[in-house]
Design an enzyme around this catalytic site. Structure first.
Site, short mmCIF file in Angstrom:
data_model
loop_
_atom_site.label_atom_id
_atom_site.label_comp_id
_atom_site.label_asym_id
_atom_site.label_seq_id
_atom_site.Cartn_x
_atom_site.Cartn_y
_atom_site.Cartn_z
CG HIS A 265 -1.58 1.41 1.65
ND1 HIS A 265 -3.34 0.91 0.47
CD2 HIS A 265 -2.00 2.44 2.03
CE1 HIS A 265 -3.42 2.09 1.40
NE2 HIS A 265 -2.81 2.56 1.39
CD GLU A 266 1.79 3.63 3.43
OE1 GLU A 266 2.17 4.84 3.17
OE2 GLU A 266 0.87 3.66 4.83
CG HIS A 269 0.74 6.47 -0.39
ND1 HIS A 269 -0.33 7.29 -0.58
CD2 HIS A 269 -0.06 5.70 0.52
CE1 HIS A 269 -1.42 6.38 -0.37
NE2 HIS A 269 -1.30 6.33 0.54
CD GLU A 295 -5.15 6.80 0.85
OE1 GLU A 295 -5.05 6.05 1.02
OE2 GLU A 295 -4.29 8.35 1.65
#
Length: 499
Positions: A265-266, A269, A295
């Site tokens: 997930h990160e 980003h 996101e």
């Protein structure tokens, strides 16, 4: 011949100066969350508050208003006009708030977040509320001032800081549709999966082995370790600056999927930040378009790519390399683990089907908080009722896995939560577009060729930064503005076999 643009040039020079200050603030804030010893918090909070006040004074320089008006009349090209649009937006937001409130926010959130790190594991809701009251007071005052300036509701005004132009009316429309079909989908998927046999991984999983696995997967996802790093923190986050991206995750030795999926997930980003257009850095137009778009990158990586059958085939040998062979790491079983739907307490550990329910609840609670309809004492009962209604989960008395679980409220990030589900919808929209261009996408992912995904995101999202308003960015990238339908169809196809 290029005509002179002195007003615009002065504004651009000021933006570069603010960019350099923000670099220091971002790294100091990352260190505060990931590396700083506890006794350094008060001094760091004071230093960051002073820096924030300095940046606010620069942004609210009385001369800037006249410079912006003069720049509007100058012979700017399309890029410069987009940058001026963003400069004006930053100026407008800054001038709505007095310097004293900017400092008060910085100090209150630093104090509350630092105490939250120990209050959460202690299940100390009463202790948390003591510091949270000041964070909420500041947040409500920010909302009031921004609302008075813009003429929108208080919560709309806060949400606009993260998702420009988004309103509660639009969120209510999108979330209302979601609330209509999500509970039924959750029930149907759970019933279907009840007959599946899934083998649980056998631990323990040493933290060092998990860290090496996470870093290997980040390399698979083309994260540039020459321009970033991975560390541990209480709550996973992405920080730093485009040239020096700082990601964090958190580890538990009784399971590795939480740290792994959090890292994926990160990394979404992080790749967005690392691929922002270098020639634009220092100007507001280089910033990520919005937090829902941000996101959409993390959730494209985590849910659309990371939970796919093809990606499970890539993860299986990596898990074996770091933890040793076991039946749970067979690719089909790993895929079932990644796509298992199980309503639970924790938002960041939630599967992609139940995840939106966590956001529906947070949106309901914090909107009422900001509008003054409820107080902190009301949160636990509303939380308990919402979790029971949406997910059938009993959270009574379980504050650490209930309203204390997220860092957003200690940090005063009111208005951010809707961006997660809006981002998930954008992520589904991006992947639907990529699949139309690459019908063989799943096979290419399984073969380790992730270039169709990365190339599309780079060209359509990352390199566009804030060149276009959000709706126009989506229209240019996918052929339509935000459309919730592409997020429902893949869920039904993946979890119910509806092609």
């Amino acid at each position: 011949m290029t005509l002179p643009t002195p007003a615009y040039d002065a504004l651009a020079a000021q933006s570069r100066r603010l960019h350099h200050f923000d670099h220091l603030r971002a790294i100091a804030s990352w260190d505060q969350a990931a590396m700083m010893p506890p006794k350094g918090n008060d001094a760091r909070a004071a230093a960051v508050a002073e820096l924030s006040a300095l940046m606010h004074r620069i942004r609210t320089d009385p001369a800037a208003a006249a410079e912006i008006e003069r720049a509007e009349q100058e012979p700017l090209d399309d890029f410069q006009r987009a940058n001026l649009r963003e400069i004006r937006r930053e100026w407008r937001l800054a001038n709505a708030l007095p310097e004293s409130l900017v400092q008060a926010r910085s100090l209150a959130t630093a104090r509350c977040e630092h105490a939250w790190r120990t209050q959460r594991p202690a299940n100390d809701w009463a202790g948390f509320v003591v510091n949270f009251r000041e964070v909420l007071r500041v947040g409500r005052e920010e909302a009031r001032l921004l609302s008075e300036q813009t003429g929108v509701s208080k919560y709309d005004a806060l949400m606009d800081r993260y998702e420009p132009g988004m309103t509660c009316a639009e969120v209510d429309r999108v979330f209302g549709d979601l609330r209509g079909w999500l509970p039924s989908l959750i029930a149907q998927v759970q019933a279907r999966q009840a007959g599946e046999t899934t083998i649980e991984p056998v631990g323990p999983f040493p933290v060092e082995a998990q860290r090496r696995l996470c870093e290997d997967v980040m390399r698979l996802l083309d994260f540039d370790f020459e321009g970033g790093r991975l560390d541990a923190s209480t709550h996973p986050f992405s920080g730093g600056v485009p040239e020096d991206v700082r990601l964090t995750t958190r580890y538990r030795e009784d399971g590795f999927l939480q740290s792994l999926m959090g890292t994926i997930h990160e990394t979404g980003h992080g790749r967005y930040e690392q691929n922002r257009p270098r020639g634009w850095l220092g100007q507001p137009v280089s910033n990520a378009r919005s937090m829902a778009i941000h996101e959409s990158q993390s959730l494209a990586f985590e849910m659309q790519l990371g939970c796919s059958r093809g990606f499970a085939q890539l993860l299986a040998p990596l898990a074996i390399r770091h933890f040793g062979a076991q039946p749970a790491f067979e690719p089909d079983n790993l895929y079932r683990l990644l796509t298992r739907v199980n309503p639970g307490f924790i938002r960041v550990d939630a599967d992609e089907v139940t995840y939106p329910a966590h956001i529906l609840l947070r949106y309901q609670v914090e909107r009422a908080l900001i509008e003054g309809e409820i107080e902190p004492e009301d949160i636990p009962s509303l939380w308990d009722a919402g979790m029971q209604s949406l997910l059938g989960v009993d959270t009574r008395g379980n504050f650490r896995n209930g309203p204390l679980q997220d860092v957003h409220w200690p940090e005063g990030l009111f208005g951010y939560f809707p961006c997660y589900t809006l981002g998930a919808m954008y992520a589904a929209q991006w992947f639907a577009t990529i699949r139309r261009a690459h019908p063989d996408l799943d096979g290419r992912i399984a073969a380790g060729d992730l270039s169709p995904v990365f190339d599309w995101l780079r060209e359509q999202v990352w390199l566009q930064a804030s060149r276009w308003p959000t709706g126009e960015l989506a229209q240019r990238a996918s052929g339509e503005a935000l459309n919730p339908l592409p997020s429902r169809r893949p869920l039904e196809a993946r979890y119910l076999g509806r092609g």
